[in-house]
Design an enzyme around this catalytic site. Structure first.
Site, PDB file in Angstrom:
ATOM      1  CD  GLU A  12      -2.804  -1.251   2.414  1.00  0.00           C
ATOM      2  OE1 GLU A  12      -3.923  -1.775   2.316  1.00  0.00           O
ATOM      3  OE2 GLU A  12      -2.344  -0.832   3.496  1.00  0.00           O
ATOM      4  CG  MET A 153     -15.149  -7.089   7.566  1.00  0.00           C
ATOM      5  SD  MET A 153     -15.673  -7.766   9.156  1.00  0.00           S
ATOM      6  CE  MET A 153     -17.410  -7.987   8.849  1.00  0.00           C
ATOM      7  CG  MET A 174      -8.660  -4.919   9.202  1.00  0.00           C
ATOM      8  SD  MET A 174      -7.701  -6.456   9.000  1.00  0.00           S
ATOM      9  CE  MET A 174      -7.173  -6.750  10.690  1.00  0.00           C
ATOM     10  CG  ASP A 198     -11.890  -7.435   0.030  1.00  0.00           C
ATOM     11  OD1 ASP A 198     -12.826  -7.514   0.841  1.00  0.00           O
ATOM     12  OD2 ASP A 198     -10.822  -6.846   0.279  1.00  0.00           O
TER      13      ASP A 198
END
Length: 231
Positions: A12, A153, A174, A198
């Protein structure tokens, strides 16, 4: 202007780090800070580590040691809103914890005692990001609520439970609420800009592995546009 950009994982932050001029990196308490120049700004890029504790600890070090004027949290997220697809970008209007429950003492679900129910992103930064999103033709960019918890998740039952708690939730991840809570305490303007790797609950783990690099590229490119417009 001194701007901090925070991402949790190497994937990231790597692209943005490569764009920094005169880059210098140091590690404090296991957190990697890279200082450099980009788009006329002094940028402090933080690789925070995954999860709320890592995010809160590293953001506190960031604000105490480097004194940024504004904070942007970037990276990937799981899409929650029915209109979203992998690769889309979500700009935070508000950030909440989705795994905090002190409702037995009359707090709102997600509210940490002593804190507001949610943390509002800086209106000027949101408006600037909105301006930049008008130039995006190939990906969808939206703004809305982002929620944070220390769980990936992938469980449809857990996803359904969170849907029952929050209306108009656009993305989950998160770190953002921890970053936002620290910025709130220090009164530092912030915004969260996340690209979707996602869709929560829909084979999320497979999608995340496949599309993390794409999400990182989309979020990084968008943040560069924001930095170029930031005066």
């Amino acid at each position: 202007m001194r701007i901090a950009v925070i991402g949790a994982m190497e994937e990231e932050v790597r692209i943005l780090r490569d764009k920094l001029e005169q880059a210098e990196t140091e590690t404090v308490a296991g957190c990697e800070f890279t200082k450099g120049l980009l788009a006329g700004h002094e940028v402090i890029l933080l690789k925070s580590g995954i999860g709320k504790v890592n995010a809160a600890m590293s953001t506190t070090i960031l604000l105490e040691k480097y004194k940024p004027e504004k904070v942007i949290n970037t990276g990937s997220a799981g899409g929650f809103h029915h209109s979203l697809n992998v690769g889309d970008v979500v700009i935070s209007t508000e950030v909440r914890h989705h795994d905090v429950d002190v409702t037995a003492f009359n707090y709102e679900y997600g509210q940490v005692p002593g804190m507001p129910p949610g943390f509002k992103a800086d209106e000027a930064l949101v408006a600037l990001a909105e301006k930049c999103m008008q130039a995006e033709e190939n990906i969808q960019v939206v703004k809305g609520m982002i929620a944070t918890g220390d769980s990936f998740m992938s469980d449809p039952n857990r996803v359904a439970a969170i849907r029952d708690k929050f209306e108009n939730l656009y993305a989950v991840e998160m770190e953002a609420a921890a970053v936002a809570q620290v910025c709130h305490q220090y009164e530092i303007p912030f915004v969260i800009i996340r690209a979707l790797s996602d869709i929560a609950g829909k084979e999320s783990n497979v999608s995340f592995d496949q599309f993390l690099d794409q999400a990182a590229l989309h979020s990084t490119n968008f943040i560069v546009k924001v930095l170029e417009e930031l005066k």
